[in-house]
Design a protein around this motif. Structure first.
Motif, PDB file in Angstrom:
ATOM      1  N   LEU A  94       0.808  -1.051   0.025  1.00 59.88           N
ATOM      2  CA  LEU A  94      -0.003  -0.097   0.099  1.00 59.88           C
ATOM      3  C   LEU A  94       0.942   1.419   0.029  1.00 59.88           C
ATOM      4  O   LEU A  94       2.023   1.202   0.538  1.00 59.88           O
ATOM      5  CB  LEU A  94      -0.971   0.033   1.422  1.00 59.88           C
ATOM      6  N   PRO A  95       0.271   2.429  -0.367  1.00 61.58           N
ATOM      7  CA  PRO A  95       1.254   3.628  -0.718  1.00 61.58           C
ATOM      8  C   PRO A  95       1.175   4.439   0.444  1.00 61.58           C
ATOM      9  O   PRO A  95       1.063   5.695   0.570  1.00 61.58           O
ATOM     10  CB  PRO A  95       0.709   4.281  -2.123  1.00 61.58           C
ATOM     11  N   PHE A  96       1.367   3.874   1.776  1.00 62.77           N
ATOM     12  CA  PHE A  96       1.293   4.573   2.871  1.00 62.77           C
ATOM     13  C   PHE A  96       2.544   4.414   3.862  1.00 62.77           C
ATOM     14  O   PHE A  96       3.110   3.463   3.793  1.00 62.77           O
ATOM     15  CB  PHE A  96      -0.117   4.084   3.598  1.00 62.77           C
ATOM     16  N   ALA A  97       2.817   5.710   4.496  1.00 59.90           N
ATOM     17  CA  ALA A  97       3.805   5.558   5.029  1.00 59.90           C
ATOM     18  C   ALA A  97       3.713   5.698   6.715  1.00 59.90           C
ATOM     19  O   ALA A  97       2.714   6.019   6.959  1.00 59.90           O
ATOM     20  CB  ALA A  97       4.742   6.995   4.590  1.00 59.90           C
ATOM     21  N   LEU A  98       4.738   5.336   7.276  1.00 57.07           N
ATOM     22  CA  LEU A  98       4.721   5.240   8.838  1.00 57.07           C
ATOM     23  C   LEU A  98       5.950   6.089   9.395  1.00 57.07           C
ATOM     24  O   LEU A  98       7.019   6.295   8.777  1.00 57.07           O
ATOM     25  CB  LEU A  98       4.928   4.228   9.202  1.00 57.07           C
ATOM     26  N   ALA A  99       5.768   6.573  10.438  1.00 59.17           N
ATOM     27  CA  ALA A  99       6.866   7.197  11.274  1.00 59.17           C
ATOM     28  C   ALA A  99       6.357   7.360  12.964  1.00 59.17           C
ATOM     29  O   ALA A  99       5.193   7.242  12.977  1.00 59.17           O
ATOM     30  CB  ALA A  99       6.935   8.529  10.729  1.00 59.17           C
ATOM     31  N   PRO A 100       7.058   7.844  13.899  1.00 60.10           N
ATOM     32  CA  PRO A 100       6.504   8.207  15.088  1.00 60.10           C
ATOM     33  C   PRO A 100       5.470   9.070  15.223  1.00 60.10           C
ATOM     34  O   PRO A 100       5.713  10.262  14.542  1.00 60.10           O
ATOM     35  CB  PRO A 100       7.966   8.452  15.766  1.00 60.10           C
ATOM     36  N   ALA A 319       1.683  -3.926  10.211  1.00 59.79           N
ATOM     37  CA  ALA A 319       3.014  -3.181   9.950  1.00 59.79           C
ATOM     38  C   ALA A 319       3.057  -2.059  11.106  1.00 59.79           C
ATOM     39  O   ALA A 319       4.073  -1.836  11.466  1.00 59.79           O
ATOM     40  CB  ALA A 319       2.894  -2.419   8.461  1.00 59.79           C
ATOM     41  N   ASP A 320       1.771  -1.542  11.436  1.00 62.10           N
ATOM     42  CA  ASP A 320       1.726  -0.510  12.456  1.00 62.10           C
ATOM     43  C   ASP A 320       2.235  -1.142  13.886  1.00 62.10           C
ATOM     44  O   ASP A 320       3.061  -0.564  14.721  1.00 62.10           O
ATOM     45  CB  ASP A 320       0.561   0.141  12.639  1.00 62.10           C
ATOM     46  N   GLY A 321       1.465  -2.452  14.010  1.00 55.92           N
ATOM     47  CA  GLY A 321       2.151  -2.779  15.440  1.00 55.92           C
ATOM     48  C   GLY A 321       3.698  -3.352  15.525  1.00 55.92           C
ATOM     49  O   GLY A 321       4.312  -3.208  16.464  1.00 55.92           O
ATOM     50  N   LEU A 322       3.934  -3.885  14.405  1.00 53.91           N
ATOM     51  CA  LEU A 322       5.422  -4.283  14.219  1.00 53.91           C
ATOM     52  C   LEU A 322       6.235  -3.105  14.537  1.00 53.91           C
ATOM     53  O   LEU A 322       7.430  -3.110  15.179  1.00 53.91           O
ATOM     54  CB  LEU A 322       5.717  -4.965  12.916  1.00 53.91           C
ATOM     55  N   ALA A 323       6.004  -1.851  13.694  1.00 54.39           N
ATOM     56  CA  ALA A 323       6.702  -0.712  13.736  1.00 54.39           C
ATOM     57  C   ALA A 323       6.758  -0.185  15.027  1.00 54.39           C
ATOM     58  O   ALA A 323       8.017   0.461  15.589  1.00 54.39           O
ATOM     59  CB  ALA A 323       6.311   0.411  12.757  1.00 54.39           C
ATOM     60  N   THR A 324       5.730  -0.117  15.791  1.00 60.17           N
ATOM     61  CA  THR A 324       5.810   0.297  17.110  1.00 60.17           C
ATOM     62  C   THR A 324       6.384  -0.344  18.098  1.00 60.17           C
ATOM     63  O   THR A 324       7.429   0.135  18.900  1.00 60.17           O
ATOM     64  CB  THR A 324       4.251   0.480  17.682  1.00 60.17           C
ATOM     65  N   SER A 325       6.557  -1.475  18.110  1.00 61.19           N
ATOM     66  CA  SER A 325       7.284  -2.353  19.039  1.00 61.19           C
ATOM     67  C   SER A 325       8.725  -2.383  18.466  1.00 61.19           C
ATOM     68  O   SER A 325       9.850  -2.193  19.468  1.00 61.19           O
ATOM     69  CB  SER A 325       6.977  -3.779  18.727  1.00 61.19           C
ATOM     70  N   VAL A 326       9.031  -2.389  17.358  1.00 59.53           N
ATOM     71  CA  VAL A 326      10.523  -2.253  16.872  1.00 59.53           C
ATOM     72  C   VAL A 326      11.041  -0.779  17.288  1.00 59.53           C
ATOM     73  O   VAL A 326      12.196  -0.602  17.559  1.00 59.53           O
ATOM     74  CB  VAL A 326      10.646  -2.700  15.243  1.00 59.53           C
ATOM     75  N   GLY A 327      10.278   0.242  16.938  1.00 62.32           N
ATOM     76  CA  GLY A 327      10.612   1.552  17.467  1.00 62.32           C
ATOM     77  C   GLY A 327      10.863   1.745  18.718  1.00 62.32           C
ATOM     78  O   GLY A 327      11.772   2.516  19.272  1.00 62.32           O
ATOM     79  N   ALA A 328       9.967   1.139  19.562  1.00 63.56           N
ATOM     80  CA  ALA A 328      10.307   1.303  21.166  1.00 63.56           C
ATOM     81  C   ALA A 328      11.870   0.505  21.623  1.00 63.56           C
ATOM     82  O   ALA A 328      12.451   1.012  22.312  1.00 63.56           O
ATOM     83  CB  ALA A 328       9.308   0.427  21.892  1.00 63.56           C
ATOM     84  N   VAL A 329      11.908  -0.601  20.971  1.00 63.30           N
ATOM     85  CA  VAL A 329      13.220  -1.366  21.085  1.00 63.30           C
ATOM     86  C   VAL A 329      14.507  -0.314  20.741  1.00 63.30           C
ATOM     87  O   VAL A 329      15.485  -0.144  21.324  1.00 63.30           O
ATOM     88  CB  VAL A 329      13.553  -2.398  20.275  1.00 63.30           C
ATOM     89  N   GLY A 331      14.087   3.009  20.698  1.00 62.60           N
ATOM     90  CA  GLY A 331      14.169   4.042  21.461  1.00 62.60           C
ATOM     91  C   GLY A 331      13.086   5.141  21.015  1.00 62.60           C
ATOM     92  O   GLY A 331      13.429   6.360  21.332  1.00 62.60           O
ATOM     93  N   THR A 332      11.884   5.026  20.456  1.00 57.62           N
ATOM     94  CA  THR A 332      11.225   6.120  20.218  1.00 57.62           C
ATOM     95  C   THR A 332       9.628   5.545  20.471  1.00 57.62           C
ATOM     96  O   THR A 332       9.479   4.444  20.769  1.00 57.62           O
ATOM     97  CB  THR A 332      11.142   6.488  18.674  1.00 57.62           C
ATOM     98  N   SER A 333       8.985   6.650  20.676  1.00 55.92           N
ATOM     99  CA  SER A 333       7.373   6.490  20.887  1.00 55.92           C
ATOM    100  C   SER A 333       6.721   5.806  19.861  1.00 55.92           C
ATOM    101  O   SER A 333       7.345   5.505  18.756  1.00 55.92           O
ATOM    102  CB  SER A 333       6.809   8.004  21.303  1.00 55.92           C
ATOM    103  N   SER A 334       5.376   5.637  20.003  1.00 53.47           N
ATOM    104  CA  SER A 334       4.641   4.791  18.868  1.00 53.47           C
ATOM    105  C   SER A 334       4.732   5.223  17.674  1.00 53.47           C
ATOM    106  O   SER A 334       4.828   6.449  17.160  1.00 53.47           O
ATOM    107  CB  SER A 334       2.948   4.870  19.368  1.00 53.47           C
ATOM    108  N   THR A 335       4.996   4.182  16.490  1.00 54.58           N
ATOM    109  CA  THR A 335       4.948   4.591  15.031  1.00 54.58           C
ATOM    110  C   THR A 335       3.595   4.148  14.528  1.00 54.58           C
ATOM    111  O   THR A 335       3.019   3.223  14.877  1.00 54.58           O
ATOM    112  CB  THR A 335       5.984   3.543  14.478  1.00 54.58           C
ATOM    113  N   THR A 336       3.107   5.165  13.707  1.00 54.97           N
ATOM    114  CA  THR A 336       1.724   4.903  13.313  1.00 54.97           C
ATOM    115  C   THR A 336       1.810   5.471  11.664  1.00 54.97           C
ATOM    116  O   THR A 336       2.597   5.955  11.258  1.00 54.97           O
ATOM    117  CB  THR A 336       0.836   5.865  13.964  1.00 54.97           C
TER     118      THR A 336
END
Length: 465
Positions: A94-100, A319-329, A331-336
């Motif tokens: 999908l053409p959607f991007a994620l970031a904190p 993708a959102d859930g994975l990115a949030t957990s990986v992002g926490a590892v 060192g950042t807040s929730s990725t969405t």
């Protein structure tokens, strides 16, 4: 409507169609797009959300007290954004991007750490746990039940509300509006040349779109950026306020490995009884932000059918859930998922190839951050206003003569910009839908999941605060 992507396996293997490997893997031709269009869409999306590279570290550095926090957080922001966006590209297609996410990072820094007094390591642990719970919801039928329970008219209202939300962000970035102690919001300084530069960007973007010029939004962003740089307008953030383009005083290359942040999260502390409400808040806001954004973006991209079923498969949420957990590892807040992806969709992005471009640009920005800082907010604000206007077309699909639709839809639409929150706007719509239908004697028409959601959002408002 493009080829259905409900089956995640269909987006992970090349099709048998003709064309390049990229075309076959991402089904570019099958979805009515071209490789050049996808690349252009990816660049557009990146330019409109590149601000997060600097805004996220500036917010989180208020809570994460390590030496050299800002450059480390900048690297982490880019890594988390790249990871989540690449998962969206290669798995969900999908053409959607994620970031904190903005809002969630402020909640992390100023409420969880600054207000409640938890350590930033514990807060990262709470983000990690919320990401895992989000992943569980994504991999089970609960995700689909929630999406299917939301009435079609409310989905269209969410799309329009996101458009209004984008517009108010653009208005603020352009200086068209400002805060007021008397009227809450008022007009900005309309004598400012910066404001009229942004207005010129709106006119230019609209004119180019009307003339169907390829890359219209990118051209508008670049044009406003060039004018801002050469004119010396004070549109770039400085220590004591806006400044003119400062140049590349420290060069264009720089990289700091986040050694103090990677793996610093404290998961056992996050599982403590007192922190569970924090975990729930992270999860609730992240899920509804993602659900609302995916509904709005798929509707805008023509990926929603007449029954309201959206082409946002399990991998899009995963993708959102994975990115949030990986992002926490990291060192950042929730990725969405970012609503700025609508800019790429407007440029014609229909596949994960656009997201692949965004992910690659975030990885480059991690090393060439000074180049990304060239794009001022005044250059992206006009694009957000224009995209907001385009997304308002969804209001025509709502029956405004039916009060059981018009009132919840209106609350959802205006709730998003007025509360500055996608989640709160959706929550108002859900509560109003269930309450009005109940008092109107039409309880049997309320889907059980919607009733449960209404109780949950009310509990969040009155118990969690």
């Amino acid at each position: 409507m493009p080829e259905s992507i409900t089956d995640p396996t269909s987006t992970a293997t090349p099709s048998s169609g003709r064309g390049s490997g990229l075309d076959r893997y991402f089904h570019v031709t099958e979805r009515g797009s071209t490789i050049s269009t996808e690349v252009r869409a990816g660049i557009t999306t990146f330019l409109t959300m590149a601000y997060i590279i600097f805004v996220n570290p500036s917010i989180l550095s208020n809570a994460i007290d390590v030496e050299g926090a800002f450059p480390q957080l900048l690297t982490v922001t880019c890594l988390a954004a790249a990871f989540g966006t690449l998962v969206m590209a290669l798995w969900a297609n999908l053409p959607f991007a994620l970031a904190p996410g903005l809002g969630l990072n402020a909640y992390f820094a100023f409420t969880v750490v600054g207000g409640l007094g938890y350590s930033w390591q514990t807060a990262l642990g709470a983000v990690f746990v919320s990401g895992l719970l989000f992943l569980v919801i994504s991999l089970t039928g609960l995700r689909q039940w929630i999406l299917e329970a939301i009435p079609l008219y409310l989905k269209h209202a969410i799309t329009a509300g996101i458009g209004a939300f984008l517009a108010i962000i653009g208005f603020a970035g352009a200086g068209l509006i400002g805060d007021s102690p008397d009227t809450l919001v008022t007009r900005g300084d309309w004598t400012s040349p910066t404001l009229w530069l942004a207005v010129g960007g709106v006119v230019l973007a609209g004119a180019l779109l009307a003339r169907r010029v390829k890359g219209a939004l990118v051209i508008a962003i670049v044009a406003v950026t060039v004018v801002a740089m050469v004119s010396g307008l004070e549109v770039y953030p400085g220590a004591d306020g806006p400044v003119a383009f400062p140049g590349f005083t420290d060069g264009v290359v720089g990289f700091t490995w986040p050694s103090d942040l990677v793996g610093a999260l404290d998961i056992p502390a996050a599982l403590g009884t007192g922190v569970l409400s924090v975990v729930f808040t992270f999860l609730f806001v992240d899920f509804f932000d993602t659900a609302g954004t995916l509904i709005g973006l798929t509707d805008k991209a023509g990926m929603m059918d007449e029954d309201g079923t959206i082409d946002a498969p399990m991998p899009a949420f995963a993708a959102d859930g994975l990115a949030t957990s990986v992002g926490a590892v990291l060192g950042t807040s929730s990725t969405t998922t970012y609503i700025e992806s609508a800019a790429g969709v407007e440029e014609g992005g229909r596949t994960g190839l656009a997201s692949l471009v965004v992910g690659g640009l975030f990885l480059l920005a991690m090393v060439f951050a000074p180049l990304a800082s060239v794009i001022p907010e005044v250059a992206t604000a006009p694009v957000l206003v224009v995209i907001g206007a385009m997304m308002m077309t969804s209001v025509t699909k709502i029956d405004w003569t039916d009060v059981t639709q018009s009132v919840p839809a209106f609350l959802a639409i205006v709730g998003m910009p007025f509360t500055y929150s996608i989640t709160d706007g959706i929550s108002l719509g859900i509560i109003a839908h269930v309450a009005i239908m109940t008092l109107a004697g039409r309880v049997r028409e309320i889907r059980p999941v919607m009733a449960i959601l209404a109780v949950l959002v009310a509990w969040r408002f009155f118990v969690l605060g």
